[in-house]
Design a protein around this motif. Structure first.
Motif, PDB file in Angstrom:
ATOM      1  N   GLY A  14       0.801  -1.359   0.185  1.00 48.22           N
ATOM      2  CA  GLY A  14      -0.475  -0.227  -0.078  1.00 48.22           C
ATOM      3  C   GLY A  14       0.883   1.155  -0.018  1.00 48.22           C
ATOM      4  O   GLY A  14       0.599   2.228  -0.427  1.00 48.22           O
ATOM      5  N   SER A  15       1.819   1.195   0.847  1.00 43.67           N
ATOM      6  CA  SER A  15       3.196   2.647   1.088  1.00 43.67           C
ATOM      7  C   SER A  15       3.225   2.522  -0.448  1.00 43.67           C
ATOM      8  O   SER A  15       4.031   3.694  -1.110  1.00 43.67           O
ATOM      9  CB  SER A  15       3.560   3.104   2.676  1.00 43.67           C
ATOM     10  N   VAL A  16       4.066   1.661  -0.972  1.00 45.11           N
ATOM     11  CA  VAL A  16       5.177   1.386  -2.215  1.00 45.11           C
ATOM     12  C   VAL A  16       3.751   2.340  -3.475  1.00 45.11           C
ATOM     13  O   VAL A  16       4.366   2.812  -3.754  1.00 45.11           O
ATOM     14  CB  VAL A  16       5.520   0.417  -2.369  1.00 45.11           C
ATOM     15  N   ALA A  17       2.682   1.580  -3.282  1.00 46.84           N
ATOM     16  CA  ALA A  17       1.143   1.802  -4.637  1.00 46.84           C
ATOM     17  C   ALA A  17       1.426   3.261  -4.213  1.00 46.84           C
ATOM     18  O   ALA A  17       1.322   4.444  -5.203  1.00 46.84           O
ATOM     19  CB  ALA A  17       0.681   1.517  -4.245  1.00 46.84           C
ATOM     20  N   SER A  20       4.758   5.342  -5.363  1.00 45.69           N
ATOM     21  CA  SER A  20       5.021   5.503  -6.699  1.00 45.69           C
ATOM     22  C   SER A  20       4.102   5.920  -7.472  1.00 45.69           C
ATOM     23  O   SER A  20       4.728   7.039  -7.866  1.00 45.69           O
ATOM     24  CB  SER A  20       4.701   3.789  -7.625  1.00 45.69           C
ATOM     25  N   GLY A  21       3.003   6.359  -7.259  1.00 49.80           N
ATOM     26  CA  GLY A  21       1.782   7.472  -7.611  1.00 49.80           C
ATOM     27  C   GLY A  21       2.091   8.733  -7.660  1.00 49.80           C
ATOM     28  O   GLY A  21       1.951   9.556  -8.174  1.00 49.80           O
ATOM     29  N   GLN A  22       2.962   9.481  -6.622  1.00 46.95           N
ATOM     30  CA  GLN A  22       4.130  10.673  -6.809  1.00 46.95           C
ATOM     31  C   GLN A  22       4.679  11.005  -7.466  1.00 46.95           C
ATOM     32  O   GLN A  22       5.442  12.170  -8.363  1.00 46.95           O
ATOM     33  CB  GLN A  22       4.363  10.502  -5.488  1.00 46.95           C
ATOM     34  N   PHE A  23       4.860  10.033  -8.628  1.00 48.09           N
ATOM     35  CA  PHE A  23       5.949   9.767  -9.491  1.00 48.09           C
ATOM     36  C   PHE A  23       5.186   9.285 -11.098  1.00 48.09           C
ATOM     37  O   PHE A  23       5.560   9.176 -11.797  1.00 48.09           O
ATOM     38  CB  PHE A  23       7.003   8.943  -9.610  1.00 48.09           C
ATOM     39  N   GLY A  24       3.607   9.115 -10.790  1.00 47.92           N
ATOM     40  CA  GLY A  24       3.213   9.241 -11.530  1.00 47.92           C
ATOM     41  C   GLY A  24       2.832   7.759 -12.453  1.00 47.92           C
ATOM     42  O   GLY A  24       2.322   7.446 -13.996  1.00 47.92           O
ATOM     43  N   THR A  32      -0.049  -3.725  -6.583  1.00 48.07           N
ATOM     44  CA  THR A  32       1.734  -3.444  -6.682  1.00 48.07           C
ATOM     45  C   THR A  32       2.169  -4.979  -5.404  1.00 48.07           C
ATOM     46  O   THR A  32       3.266  -5.664  -5.356  1.00 48.07           O
ATOM     47  CB  THR A  32       1.345  -2.588  -5.195  1.00 48.07           C
ATOM     48  N   LYS A  33       1.389  -5.935  -4.562  1.00 48.14           N
ATOM     49  CA  LYS A  33       1.262  -7.043  -3.771  1.00 48.14           C
ATOM     50  C   LYS A  33       1.422  -8.149  -4.998  1.00 48.14           C
ATOM     51  O   LYS A  33       2.625  -8.475  -4.530  1.00 48.14           O
ATOM     52  CB  LYS A  33       0.136  -7.126  -2.906  1.00 48.14           C
ATOM     53  N   GLU A  34       0.763  -7.882  -5.291  1.00 49.48           N
ATOM     54  CA  GLU A  34       0.462  -9.027  -6.553  1.00 49.48           C
ATOM     55  C   GLU A  34       2.668  -8.392  -7.704  1.00 49.48           C
ATOM     56  O   GLU A  34       3.358  -9.651  -7.286  1.00 49.48           O
ATOM     57  CB  GLU A  34      -0.313  -9.162  -8.120  1.00 49.48           C
ATOM     58  N   ARG A  35       2.527  -7.489  -7.978  1.00 50.14           N
ATOM     59  CA  ARG A  35       3.802  -7.943  -8.758  1.00 50.14           C
ATOM     60  C   ARG A  35       5.160  -7.814  -7.350  1.00 50.14           C
ATOM     61  O   ARG A  35       5.939  -8.602  -8.166  1.00 50.14           O
ATOM     62  CB  ARG A  35       4.349  -6.354  -8.586  1.00 50.14           C
ATOM     63  N   LEU A  36       5.238  -7.862  -6.037  1.00 55.33           N
ATOM     64  CA  LEU A  36       5.805  -8.104  -4.997  1.00 55.33           C
ATOM     65  C   LEU A  36       5.862  -9.250  -4.942  1.00 55.33           C
ATOM     66  O   LEU A  36       6.907  -9.951  -4.878  1.00 55.33           O
ATOM     67  CB  LEU A  36       5.601  -7.357  -3.685  1.00 55.33           C
ATOM     68  N   GLY A  78      13.539   0.942  -9.520  1.00 58.98           N
ATOM     69  CA  GLY A  78      12.801   2.884  -8.588  1.00 58.98           C
ATOM     70  C   GLY A  78      13.297   2.977  -7.300  1.00 58.98           C
ATOM     71  O   GLY A  78      13.771   2.731  -6.208  1.00 58.98           O
ATOM     72  N   LEU A  79      12.962   4.491  -7.454  1.00 61.40           N
ATOM     73  CA  LEU A  79      13.495   4.481  -5.993  1.00 61.40           C
ATOM     74  C   LEU A  79      12.567   6.314  -6.062  1.00 61.40           C
ATOM     75  O   LEU A  79      12.760   6.438  -6.843  1.00 61.40           O
ATOM     76  CB  LEU A  79      14.612   5.053  -5.865  1.00 61.40           C
ATOM     77  N   VAL A  80      11.608   6.201  -4.888  1.00 56.40           N
ATOM     78  CA  VAL A  80      10.796   7.512  -4.616  1.00 56.40           C
ATOM     79  C   VAL A  80      11.027   7.382  -2.829  1.00 56.40           C
ATOM     80  O   VAL A  80      11.229   6.722  -1.886  1.00 56.40           O
ATOM     81  CB  VAL A  80       9.250   6.917  -4.709  1.00 56.40           C
ATOM     82  N   VAL A  81      11.396   8.699  -2.826  1.00 59.87           N
ATOM     83  CA  VAL A  81      10.670   9.423  -1.791  1.00 59.87           C
ATOM     84  C   VAL A  81      10.030  10.304  -1.914  1.00 59.87           C
ATOM     85  O   VAL A  81       9.401  11.149  -2.456  1.00 59.87           O
ATOM     86  CB  VAL A  81      12.495  10.253  -1.335  1.00 59.87           C
ATOM     87  N   ASP A  82       8.709  10.538  -0.398  1.00 60.55           N
ATOM     88  CA  ASP A  82       8.411  11.527  -0.383  1.00 60.55           C
ATOM     89  C   ASP A  82       8.314  12.224  -0.412  1.00 60.55           C
ATOM     90  O   ASP A  82       9.453  13.204  -0.063  1.00 60.55           O
ATOM     91  CB  ASP A  82       7.216  10.786   0.738  1.00 60.55           C
TER      92      ASP A  82
END
Length: 134
Positions: A14-17, A20-24, A32-36, A78-82
């Motif tokens: 949930g948090s990863v998704a 990720s949304g913040q980067f489009g 996301t759970k299925e991918r992980l 992938g790398l995302v910071v809030d």
């Protein structure tokens, strides 16, 4: 700033998704759970999350790349910071953790691909010592 880094878990979907949304990259928690779950099958890959005040505020994922023409290397996929925490060293900590993990696997080359339109991302990686090519 106190930030804890740990390996990414399926329960972090949930948090990863959200991040990720913040980067489009819009994705549901379930997608996301299925991918992980699928990525967990690849033991040579790894993801980490950054936690501040019991909240995931960043994540990074690396994948092993084996090619005919070059020695194996890891690639940051992938790398995302809030957005509320950017510029506070969290991305650096995530990359440092990945570098340690990679060297523990005996692979000392780490690459990243970054779209040229992501100017701030380019600047971030250059500051960390990554070299631009192509």
């Amino acid at each position: 700033m106190e930030v804890k880094i740990r390996e990414m878990e399926i329960e972090d979907a949930g948090s990863v998704a959200r991040l990720s949304g913040q980067f489009g990259y819009a994705s549901s928690e379930e997608e996301t759970k299925e991918r992980l779950l699928k990525l967990k099958e690849f033991l040579e890959n790894c993801g980490f999350v950054a936690i501040r005040h019991n909240e995931i505020v960043g994540w990074i994922y690396v994948m092993l790349s084996i090619r005919v023409e070059s020695s194996p290397f890891y690639e940051i996929s992938g790398l995302v910071v809030d957005e509320c925490y950017r510029g506070q060293g969290i991305g650096n900590q995530l990359v440092d953790e990945v570098k340690l993990w990679c060297t523990g696997k005996g692979i000392y080359k780490l690459r990243v691909r970054c779209n040229a339109i992501r100017i701030k991302s380019h600047e971030f990686y250059l500051k960390l010592g990554f070299n631009e090519s192509k």
